[in-house]
Design an enzyme around this catalytic site. Structure first.
Site, mmCIF file in Angstrom:
data_model
loop_
_atom_site.group_PDB
_atom_site.id
_atom_site.type_symbol
_atom_site.label_atom_id
_atom_site.label_comp_id
_atom_site.label_asym_id
_atom_site.label_seq_id
_atom_site.Cartn_x
_atom_site.Cartn_y
_atom_site.Cartn_z
ATOM 1 N N HIS A 72 45.089 30.552 44.442
ATOM 2 C CA HIS A 72 43.952 30.982 43.601
ATOM 3 C C HIS A 72 44.629 31.004 42.078
ATOM 4 O O HIS A 72 45.636 31.697 42.176
ATOM 5 C CB HIS A 72 43.230 32.081 43.825
ATOM 6 C CG HIS A 72 42.255 32.068 45.033
ATOM 7 N ND1 HIS A 72 41.058 32.856 45.072
ATOM 8 C CD2 HIS A 72 41.940 30.750 45.638
ATOM 9 C CE1 HIS A 72 40.309 32.239 46.194
ATOM 10 N NE2 HIS A 72 40.912 31.116 46.463
ATOM 11 N N TYR A 201 34.373 39.488 41.115
ATOM 12 C CA TYR A 201 34.218 41.078 41.037
ATOM 13 C C TYR A 201 33.021 41.238 40.124
ATOM 14 O O TYR A 201 33.011 40.951 39.132
ATOM 15 C CB TYR A 201 35.570 41.781 40.614
ATOM 16 C CG TYR A 201 36.826 41.634 41.276
ATOM 17 C CD1 TYR A 201 36.819 42.696 42.233
ATOM 18 C CD2 TYR A 201 37.681 40.553 41.304
ATOM 19 C CE1 TYR A 201 37.977 42.751 43.259
ATOM 20 C CE2 TYR A 201 38.806 40.559 42.142
ATOM 21 C CZ TYR A 201 38.840 41.511 43.024
ATOM 22 O OH TYR A 201 40.288 41.846 43.911
ATOM 23 N N PRO A 293 40.692 49.218 47.484
ATOM 24 C CA PRO A 293 41.050 47.722 47.804
ATOM 25 C C PRO A 293 40.708 47.000 46.363
ATOM 26 O O PRO A 293 40.687 45.799 46.556
ATOM 27 C CB PRO A 293 40.084 47.406 48.943
ATOM 28 C CG PRO A 293 39.270 48.487 48.869
ATOM 29 C CD PRO A 293 39.807 49.782 48.409
ATOM 30 N N LYS A 297 45.740 45.635 46.135
ATOM 31 C CA LYS A 297 47.189 45.888 46.307
ATOM 32 C C LYS A 297 47.803 46.638 47.515
ATOM 33 O O LYS A 297 49.078 46.441 47.554
ATOM 34 C CB LYS A 297 47.545 46.774 45.260
ATOM 35 C CG LYS A 297 47.214 46.446 43.639
ATOM 36 C CD LYS A 297 48.131 45.418 43.329
ATOM 37 C CE LYS A 297 47.816 44.579 42.009
ATOM 38 N NZ LYS A 297 48.250 43.011 41.848
ATOM 39 N N TYR A 384 47.229 41.530 38.261
ATOM 40 C CA TYR A 384 46.749 41.075 39.467
ATOM 41 C C TYR A 384 47.664 40.212 40.365
ATOM 42 O O TYR A 384 47.447 40.082 41.457
ATOM 43 C CB TYR A 384 45.338 40.212 39.124
ATOM 44 C CG TYR A 384 44.358 39.839 40.175
ATOM 45 C CD1 TYR A 384 43.634 40.832 40.520
ATOM 46 C CD2 TYR A 384 44.390 38.818 40.919
ATOM 47 C CE1 TYR A 384 42.700 40.689 41.490
ATOM 48 C CE2 TYR A 384 43.681 38.515 42.041
ATOM 49 C CZ TYR A 384 42.666 39.500 42.263
ATOM 50 O OH TYR A 384 41.689 39.263 43.352
#
Length: 393
Positions: A72, A201, A293, A297, A384
């Site tokens: 991704h 998200y 979550p 990580k 990220y």
């Protein structure tokens, strides 16, 4: 029994550490309280940072991940009726994340250890750690009714939050930091195509939602729920209706639903234990830290601990670098607290904590600022995909 490194726990961190050390000719024995099937039955996240991917490749266990994992290059944030994409690759100097389930990582590592002839003892009962402040530590465990002593040079505690390793540390030498969040995640796994090719998200007035995936035909979705909720309170229809309500209209319209094949509720917490080393005992992964979550990580922090401990033990056992052992905790904690900060930030801006209108407007302003600023987008992207590992010199 004798070995150089006794590893407690056969999850991904213990297996990865064991395999990396094996490649250097360092002998290890892994002790696991559960059965292999139980270990493989744990359903966990599967977003791998660039550093984790690189470490798996270094260990020679990445063939299936490279073949089946989904790379991704971006991630999306949905809020205030709109969706903003963060271009991870462009903003982080070419780094990406790979979606590949933690169960599959564990399976690959199990296969590699078996093929290499490594010793893994499953269903080891009553594991106890001894004399780790001396130069002759050892571990005892019960197998087939017999108590066995495993003598070693070092002990790596990779046995998770509830394992014996952290509980073995002297109470007056360890300090813990914790934040428990007042909500949980209801997660559903379904054999349906993901609603999008990248993770979404969502911040919504009804609560947080996440659209994720395991493969092109296996989707993983989450919605924020009350800690008082029970799985049986949530029919598939109720879940899909709630998820649609929290997504932008176009995304909700594209959602393909189907029967759930797994459904569970997970609480959220942040936790760190300091230090992570007690004499010749090292805490690794969830034994030392937990993250919510939201920032993806958990497994990645465990991999960064493994990276540090692997290089320290390699140089200590093969080169006699006794000066490095004492650096483990400091090296790991610097990266851990940054990851805890990012996971806390993601959790703070995406979830509904109360009906306070001011707090909700602050969340939207924060998301609008970070996604609307190149500096803000870069900050999200760098965290990220994973901050760089500290070199062991």
């Amino acid at each position: 029994m004798k070995t150089q490194v006794a590893i407690i726990g056969a999850g991904p961190s213990g297996l990865l550490l064991g395999h990396l050390l094996h490649l250097q000719g360092i002998d290890t024995v892994i002790l696991e309280a559960k059965s292999p099937d139980y270990v493989l039955g744990r359903i966990r996240a599967g977003v791998l940072e660039q550093g984790t991917v690189d470490l798996l490749r270094e260990a020679g266990v990445a063939a299936r991940m490279d073949r089946e994992g989904q790379v991704h290059e971006g991630v999306a944030f949905s809020f205030a009726g709109r969706q903003e994409r963060i271009d991870l690759k462009a903003l982080s100097g070419g780094k990406t994340v790979t979606v590949y389930g933690q169960t599959e990582v564990t399976r690959d590592l199990m296969d590699a250890r078996r093929a290499a002839g490594g010793v893994s003892i499953y269903e080891a009962q009553d594991v106890a750690l001894h004399d780790f402040y001396s130069d002759k530590p050892y571990v005892t465990f019960v197998r087939d009714g017999q108590t066995i002593e495993l003598h070693c040079d070092y002990i790596a505690g990779c046995d998770g939050f509830h394992g014996i390793s952290r509980r073995s540390a002297p109470a007056d030498r360890i300090r813990t930091f914790e934040r428990v969040y007042p909500f949980g995640w209801l997660g559903v796994l379904s054999r349906t195509p993901p609603v999008a090719h990248e993770l979404i998200y969502a911040n919504h007035e009804r609560g947080f939602a996440l659209c994720s995936m395991r493969s092109e035909q296996l989707s993983r979705y989450y919605v924020q729920c009350s800690l008082d909720d029970k799985v049986e309170d949530w029919s598939d229809q109720r879940f899909w209706d709630e998820l649609r309500a929290r997504l932008p209209q176009a995304t909700a319209a594209a959602l393909v639903t189907g029967p759930s094949i797994e459904k569970s509720i997970a609480p959220l917490r942040s936790f760190v234990a300091e230090p992570m080393q007690f004499g010749r005992l090292f805490l690794v992964g969830d034994a030392a830290h937990i993250v919510p979550p939201t920032g993806a990580k958990g497994l990645n922090l465990a991999a960064s601990d493994v990276h540090a401990l692997y290089h320290i033990l390699r140089k200590t056992l093969l080169q006699g670098r006794t000066d490095l052992v004492a650096q483990y905790s400091g090296i790991c904690l610097r990266r851990i607290w940054k990851a805890e900060r990012f996971s806390w930030w993601m959790t703070s801006v995406l979830h509904r904590f109360s009906d306070d209108g001011f707090s909700q407007r602050m969340q939207l302003a924060e998301l609008d600022y970070y996604t609307g600023s190149e500096a803000g987008r870069t900050t999200i992207a760098e965290n990220y995909v994973g901050l760089p590992y500290e070199p062991i010199e």
